[in-house]
Scaffold this motif. Structure first.
Motif, short mmCIF file in Angstrom:
data_model
loop_
_atom_site.label_atom_id
_atom_site.label_comp_id
_atom_site.label_asym_id
_atom_site.label_seq_id
_atom_site.Cartn_x
_atom_site.Cartn_y
_atom_site.Cartn_z
N ARG A 158 0.81 -1.21 0.00
CA ARG A 158 0.00 0.00 0.00
C ARG A 158 0.85 1.27 0.00
NH1 ARG A 158 -5.29 -0.25 0.75
NH2 ARG A 158 -5.34 1.84 1.60
N ARG A 159 2.09 1.17 0.48
CA ARG A 159 2.91 2.39 0.53
C ARG A 159 3.28 2.87 -0.88
NH1 ARG A 159 6.50 -1.75 1.84
NH2 ARG A 159 8.42 -1.88 0.60
N PHE A 160 3.12 2.00 -1.88
CA PHE A 160 3.40 2.39 -3.25
C PHE A 160 2.15 2.88 -3.98
CE2 PHE A 160 6.94 -0.85 -2.79
CZ PHE A 160 7.93 0.11 -2.66
N LEU A 161 1.04 3.00 -3.25
CA LEU A 161 -0.21 3.46 -3.85
C LEU A 161 -0.61 4.78 -3.21
CD1 LEU A 161 -2.14 0.06 -3.94
CD2 LEU A 161 -0.92 1.19 -5.81
N PRO A 162 -0.19 5.92 -3.80
CA PRO A 162 -0.53 7.22 -3.24
C PRO A 162 -2.03 7.47 -3.28
CG PRO A 162 1.26 7.38 -4.84
CD PRO A 162 0.67 6.01 -4.98
N PRO A 163 -2.54 8.42 -2.50
CA PRO A 163 -3.97 8.75 -2.54
C PRO A 163 -4.40 9.16 -3.94
CG PRO A 163 -2.89 9.78 -0.65
CD PRO A 163 -1.81 9.22 -1.50
N LEU A 164 -5.57 8.69 -4.34
CA LEU A 164 -6.07 9.01 -5.68
C LEU A 164 -6.21 10.51 -5.88
CD1 LEU A 164 -7.11 8.00 -8.39
CD2 LEU A 164 -9.39 7.78 -7.37
N SER A 165 -6.60 11.24 -4.84
CA SER A 165 -6.76 12.69 -4.96
C SER A 165 -5.44 13.36 -5.32
CB SER A 165 -7.32 13.28 -3.66
OG SER A 165 -6.44 13.01 -2.58
N ALA A 166 -4.34 12.86 -4.75
CA ALA A 166 -3.02 13.41 -5.06
C ALA A 166 -2.62 13.09 -6.50
CB ALA A 166 -1.98 12.87 -4.08
N LEU A 167 -2.90 11.87 -6.93
CA LEU A 167 -2.57 11.47 -8.30
C LEU A 167 -3.36 12.29 -9.31
CD1 LEU A 167 -2.47 7.58 -7.87
CD2 LEU A 167 -0.53 9.16 -8.00
N MET A 168 -4.64 12.49 -9.05
CA MET A 168 -5.48 13.25 -9.98
C MET A 168 -5.05 14.71 -10.03
SD MET A 168 -9.26 11.59 -9.25
CE MET A 168 -10.02 12.70 -10.43
N ALA B 11 8.19 11.94 -16.80
CA ALA B 11 8.11 10.48 -16.97
C ALA B 11 6.97 9.90 -16.14
CB ALA B 11 9.44 9.85 -16.57
N TYR B 12 6.82 10.39 -14.91
CA TYR B 12 5.75 9.90 -14.03
C TYR B 12 4.38 10.27 -14.59
CZ TYR B 12 3.44 8.80 -9.57
OH TYR B 12 2.65 8.27 -8.58
N ALA B 13 4.27 11.49 -15.13
CA ALA B 13 3.00 11.95 -15.68
C ALA B 13 2.55 11.07 -16.85
CB ALA B 13 3.11 13.40 -16.12
N ARG B 14 3.49 10.70 -17.71
CA ARG B 14 3.14 9.86 -18.87
C ARG B 14 2.57 8.51 -18.41
NH1 ARG B 14 7.96 12.06 -20.99
NH2 ARG B 14 9.18 10.26 -20.32
N GLU B 15 3.24 7.88 -17.46
CA GLU B 15 2.75 6.58 -16.99
C GLU B 15 1.45 6.72 -16.22
OE1 GLU B 15 5.16 3.50 -15.65
OE2 GLU B 15 7.05 4.42 -16.26
N LEU B 16 1.32 7.78 -15.47
CA LEU B 16 0.12 7.98 -14.68
C LEU B 16 -1.09 8.26 -15.57
CD1 LEU B 16 -1.05 8.17 -11.85
CD2 LEU B 16 -0.44 10.60 -11.81
#
Length: 308
Positions: free
Chosen positions: A5-15, A71-76
């Protein structure tokens, strides 16, 4: 295997990060997500702390992605897109509907497939067909596609192949162009530009060779990236084109193009439907596959190349 779970940030932060990265602006991201600019800033900061990375450089009134952020944005963006598509497909399935993503070559999709899709829609109103375009071979495991229609040797690793239509290439040109240059015999075509399609660089040479006519070794005319461009160039009189007959049915019928000579050439390659082995028994894909094969049958039966 599920990620910790530590590798799964909050969805609100990702969005928040994805929207800010796409717009290049915290303000625009806040407007899209209907939150304050401060909220976007806090969520991005939280994500940076979780990743121990700087995702944006703050330059005056602008935010600019760092290389790591880009790079992170492309994958996200790809991951969020998959989640969105999965949600839509699941909701559709709950209602007894289905959605298929069928990659197709641009000209084949525009000129042959789309004009026939009303028949499929009438027979299978519960199935929605999306048609992204692809020119090169791709990996089904890396792209969210159910099947692809492509041209070439019927070999696609890990895929089932249904051969649909073999090519019958025919020379065509605008009536006025043929009359102006008094095109009476095949050799007369050398008087006008011979338009070329990038993926069929030897088509004209092969056609003349079938008539035992030597073709000049130098390029004969402009080269275009897609058959749709070649056809349009021929219609407006830029030169003669050699194209698959089934792609110019309308122009030949309406007299926009004329086939001055009956000689055609075929190909050992064909337009094929490719789909993953795991999709073989998918009801929606099976319905599309059966319809597509049946729809292509009259054309294949009438194509001399298919009989050789």
């Amino acid at each position: 295997m599920a990620l910790p779970r530590r590798f799964l940030p909050p969805l609100s932060a990702l969005m928040a990060f994805e929207a800010a990265a796409r717009h290049g602006s915290f303000t625009a991201a806040a407007h899209e997500l209907n939150v304050s600019q401060a909220a976007i800033s806090r969520r991005v900061q939280l994500l940076e702390e979780l990743l121990s990375l700087t995702l944006f450089e703050r330059i005056r009134q602008r935010v600019v992605l760092t290389p790591a952020g880009a790079a992170y944005a492309r994958e996200l963006q790809e991951a969020l897109g998959r989640i969105g598509r999965a949600t839509v497909n699941t909701m559709a399935a709950r209602e007894g509907n289905a959605t298929l993503n069928i990659a197709t070559l641009p000209t084949f999709g525009t000129r042959w497939l789309i004009p026939r899709l009303p028949d499929f829609a009438a027979k299978h109103p519960q199935i929605t067909i999306n048609l992204p375009t692809r020119i090169e071979t791709f990996d089904f495991t890396a792209e969210p596609l159910d099947a692809a229609i492509s041209f070439g040797d019927p070999v696609w690793p890990g895929a089932v192949v249904d051969r649909l239509i073999e090519e019958e290439l025919v020379p065509v040109a605008a009536r006025k162009l043929l009359a102006r240059h008094r095109i009476r015999k095949p050799e007369d075509l050398f008087k006008i530009p011979l338009l070329q399609q990038a993926t069929r660089p030897t088509a004209w040479a092969d056609w003349f060779a079938a008539l035992n006519i030597a073709c000049p070794p130098v390029p004969l005319g402009p080269r275009y990236g897609q058959f749709s461009m070649v056809v349009q160039a021929a219609v407006i009189g830029l030169g003669a084109a050699i194209v698959p007959r089934f792609l110019v049915e309308r122009e030949l019928k309406q007299g926009e193009l004329i086939a001055p000579f009956s000689q055609t050439i075929g190909s050992k390659q064909a337009y094929c439907l490719f789909y993953p082995e795991a999709k073989r028994n998918d009801p929606a894909l099976r319905a599309f596959r059966d319809w597509l094969v049946e729809t292509a049958k009259p054309l294949a039966a009438a194509d001399p190349a298919a009989k050789s």
